[in-house]
Design a protein around this motif. Structure first.
Motif, short mmCIF file in Angstrom:
data_model
loop_
_atom_site.label_atom_id
_atom_site.label_comp_id
_atom_site.label_asym_id
_atom_site.label_seq_id
_atom_site.Cartn_x
_atom_site.Cartn_y
_atom_site.Cartn_z
N THR A 139 2.38 -3.34 65.84
CA THR A 139 1.87 -4.45 66.66
C THR A 139 1.23 -3.94 67.96
O THR A 139 1.17 -4.68 68.95
CB THR A 139 2.99 -5.45 66.99
OG1 THR A 139 4.07 -4.75 67.61
CG2 THR A 139 3.48 -6.14 65.73
N ASP A 180 -3.55 -3.85 66.20
CA ASP A 180 -3.23 -5.09 65.48
C ASP A 180 -4.25 -6.16 65.87
O ASP A 180 -4.29 -6.61 67.01
CB ASP A 180 -1.81 -5.54 65.84
CG ASP A 180 -1.35 -6.75 65.04
OD1 ASP A 180 -2.20 -7.50 64.53
OD2 ASP A 180 -0.13 -6.95 64.95
N HIS A 236 -2.75 -15.56 55.96
CA HIS A 236 -1.93 -14.36 56.09
C HIS A 236 -0.88 -14.37 54.98
O HIS A 236 -0.79 -15.30 54.19
CB HIS A 236 -1.23 -14.34 57.45
CG HIS A 236 -2.13 -14.08 58.61
ND1 HIS A 236 -2.07 -12.93 59.38
CD2 HIS A 236 -3.12 -14.83 59.16
CE1 HIS A 236 -2.97 -12.99 60.34
NE2 HIS A 236 -3.64 -14.14 60.23
N ASN A 293 -4.35 -9.18 65.21
CA ASN A 293 -3.81 -10.50 65.55
C ASN A 293 -2.86 -10.43 66.75
O ASN A 293 -2.00 -11.29 66.93
CB ASN A 293 -3.09 -11.13 64.36
CG ASN A 293 -3.06 -12.65 64.45
OD1 ASN A 293 -3.99 -13.28 64.95
ND2 ASN A 293 -1.98 -13.25 63.96
N ARG A 350 -1.13 -2.28 58.70
CA ARG A 350 -1.34 -3.64 59.23
C ARG A 350 -2.58 -3.71 60.12
O ARG A 350 -3.28 -4.71 60.16
CB ARG A 350 -0.09 -4.03 60.02
CG ARG A 350 -0.16 -5.31 60.81
CD ARG A 350 1.15 -5.49 61.59
NE ARG A 350 1.10 -6.56 62.56
CZ ARG A 350 1.61 -7.79 62.38
NH1 ARG A 350 2.22 -8.08 61.25
NH2 ARG A 350 1.55 -8.70 63.32
N LYS A 351 -2.85 -2.62 60.84
CA LYS A 351 -3.85 -2.60 61.91
C LYS A 351 -5.25 -2.31 61.38
O LYS A 351 -5.48 -2.19 60.19
CB LYS A 351 -3.44 -1.54 62.94
CG LYS A 351 -2.06 -1.76 63.54
CD LYS A 351 -1.71 -0.72 64.61
CE LYS A 351 -1.28 0.60 64.03
NZ LYS A 351 -0.86 1.57 65.07
N HIS A 387 -4.81 -8.94 58.69
CA HIS A 387 -3.88 -7.82 58.56
C HIS A 387 -4.12 -7.10 57.24
O HIS A 387 -4.23 -7.73 56.18
CB HIS A 387 -2.43 -8.31 58.65
CG HIS A 387 -2.02 -8.69 60.03
ND1 HIS A 387 -1.15 -9.72 60.31
CD2 HIS A 387 -2.36 -8.16 61.24
CE1 HIS A 387 -0.97 -9.80 61.62
NE2 HIS A 387 -1.70 -8.87 62.20
#
Length: 495
Positions: free
Chosen positions: A276, A254, A306, A256, A229-230, A170
């Motif tokens: 997300t 994302d 993370h 994850n 985040r992405k 992330h």
């Protein structure tokens, strides 16, 4: 539907229209109803500890409405705070490492330790693809995903178990890069003088991938968007990076939530503007590169770093209350690791199945364990996304012992051996099946021996087991084995 849930759903359904500066708010002692309301709304859940707190990333403009419609909360992180934490004001403490910093560091280490280290480009990124097509907006994003292997004969693929250490899936969690590099430095410094470290490096192939999402991390470290985040997939194909609403924006997936095992809609979304957004299963270039990497080597365990929550998480996480076939040993190792990591405010980290944080579909750990049987752990570092420089040394040093526990797990309470073809004496890929574990109604791909060397490895609780070995077109073999707490049991098999 209660008033709180309606208010949260309405708030987050309109929040993407009015992009403002974001902040993290904390609800102390949150109810499960409150947590579920935020999950249902597609909120950006930063961290959650059952019964302790729930952290949500929100726009500052939404705070007045949340104050009137949800329980009392307080602010824990601001945008200014995250930006300040990216820059070290202390000469003796380095700031967060850029992609270029990491490559330079890895290259220097290769020069210093040519026999112990091998560096490999394991795949591309969207930024690299776009830059290669001449798209000017991505000219500074021509990043690849680099791995560095630590072993006594690093350039060769040997008949040894492999372990992985991943950082920074992330974008807004760069502390994982520092922790992975610090562990590499620790192991190199001990080789030849520390017997435990020397034996580990002589018998294991340890792979470090300090930055799994280099494009996204650049967005954060450049302070283009510290909430990002992405990755930077160009979802609307306009040849530009769109992040109009900090942390959200039209672009990106994302990394994850993109993995095909357990892919779905738990804390994951089809809405490209959400943090997300999960794309389609295994759709991302970065995901595909790592899948190929995992399929190329015989990995048996690993850590993905993370931030944040001070947790050690283990599979599964794609649905709540699920119990993995190897739950006993997965949880036991997680507990041992967690007990060694000092928490910021006293005590130690907490071990939990991944769904205990909150169920999330399409995670890296679930794919690694579900498809490969890898004991893959996520360690959620620290108490904020980007810890300040003054906290970094304690975080780095506080995580070494836990990593050593994982790397040394192969030296006790394990079953290993080689499986060969009785006619040719050549290595054979075969299933290693233990009824007491592999008969679980919860699916995990069968454990198999390595096709190249015929080697297999199983982490087990001490006790007696019936083990069946079989492959198509071969007569099966059954062995009764005893696993002890301090030793490795070896069973070589001919089919």
């Amino acid at each position: 539907m209660n008033k709180i849930k309606i208010s949260i759903l309405l708030l987050f359904s309109i929040s993407f229209v009015f992009g403002t500066v974001k902040t993290v708010i904390r609800y102390d002692s949150p109810s499960l109803t409150l947590l579920q309301s935020f999950i249902d709304s597609g909120a950006d859940i930063a961290s959650y500890k059952p019964g302790e707190y729930l952290d949500i990333v929100v726009e500052e403009s939404a705070i007045p409405q949340l104050l009137s419609s949800t329980p009392e909360f307080h602010i824990t992180q601001t945008e200014g705070q995250l930006k300040s934490n990216l820059q070290s004001q202390l000469r003796t403490i380095p700031g967060y490492n850029t992609y270029e910093d990491v490559l330079a560091s890895m290259s220097t280490l290769i020069t210093q330790y040519p026999d112990l280290l091998y560096m490999e480009n394991i795949g591309s990124t969207w930024g690299s693809e776009y830059a290669g097509q001449g798209q000017l907006a991505y000219s500074s994003f021509a990043h690849n995903i680099w791995a560095i292997k630590l072993s006594d004969n690093a350039v060769e693929e040997e008949d040894e178990p492999s372990m992985y250490i991943f950082g920074a899936f992330h974008a807004r969690e760069p502390i994982g890069t520092l922790v992975s590099l610090n562990l590499l430095d620790h192991l190199l410094a001990g080789y030849g003088t520390d017997p435990e470290i020397t034996d580990l490096i002589n018998t294991t192939q340890i792979w470090f991938i300090p930055i799994s999402n280099p494009n996204g991390q650049k967005i954060v470290l450049d302070q283009t968007d510290v909430w990002w985040r992405k990755n930077i997939r160009d979802n609307n194909e306009n040849h530009a990076f769109d992040h109009q609403n900090y942390g959200y924006g039209i672009d990106g997936v994302d990394l994850n939530r993109n993995w095909s095992f357990g892919w779905g809609y738990m804390s994951a979304s089809d809405d490209i503007t959400e943090a997300t957004y999960h794309g389609t299963p295994d759709s991302e270039i970065e995901t595909q590169a790592i899948i190929n990497f995992l399929n190329t080597h015989h990995f048996i365990a690993g850590i993905s770093y993370h931030s944040y929550s001070e947790l050690v998480l283990y599979p599964y996480g794609y649905v709540g209350n699920i119990v993995a076939p190897d739950f006993v040993e997965l949880s036991a190792l997680a507990g041992l690791m967690a007990d060694t990591i000092p928490a910021t405010n006293g005590g130690t980290y907490t071990a939990s199945p991944s769904w205990g944080l909150y169920p999330a579909s399409g995670s890296f750990d679930d794919w690694s364990y579900g498809n490969k049987g890898i004991f893959g752990y996520t360690i959620e570092l620290a108490t904020e996304f980007i810890p300040p420089a003054a906290n970094i040394p304690a975080i780095l040093n506080g995580n070494i012992e836990a990593a050593m526990l994982l790397l040394n797990r192969q030296n006790h309470a394990m079953l290993k051996g080689k499986i060969i073809d009785g006619a040719t004496n050549m290595p054979l890929e075969a299933t290693v099946y233990i009824d007491a574990i592999d008969g679980s109604p919860v699916w995990r791909a069968p454990y198999k021996s390595d096709a190249t060397f015929g080697s297999y490895y199983r982490f087990l609780t001490p006790g007696a087991y019936t083990v069946r070995y079989f492959a198509d077109h071969y007569a099966p073999v059954t062995r009764n084995v005893v696993i002890t707490a301090d030793d490795v049991s070896i069973e070589d098999v001919t089919l």
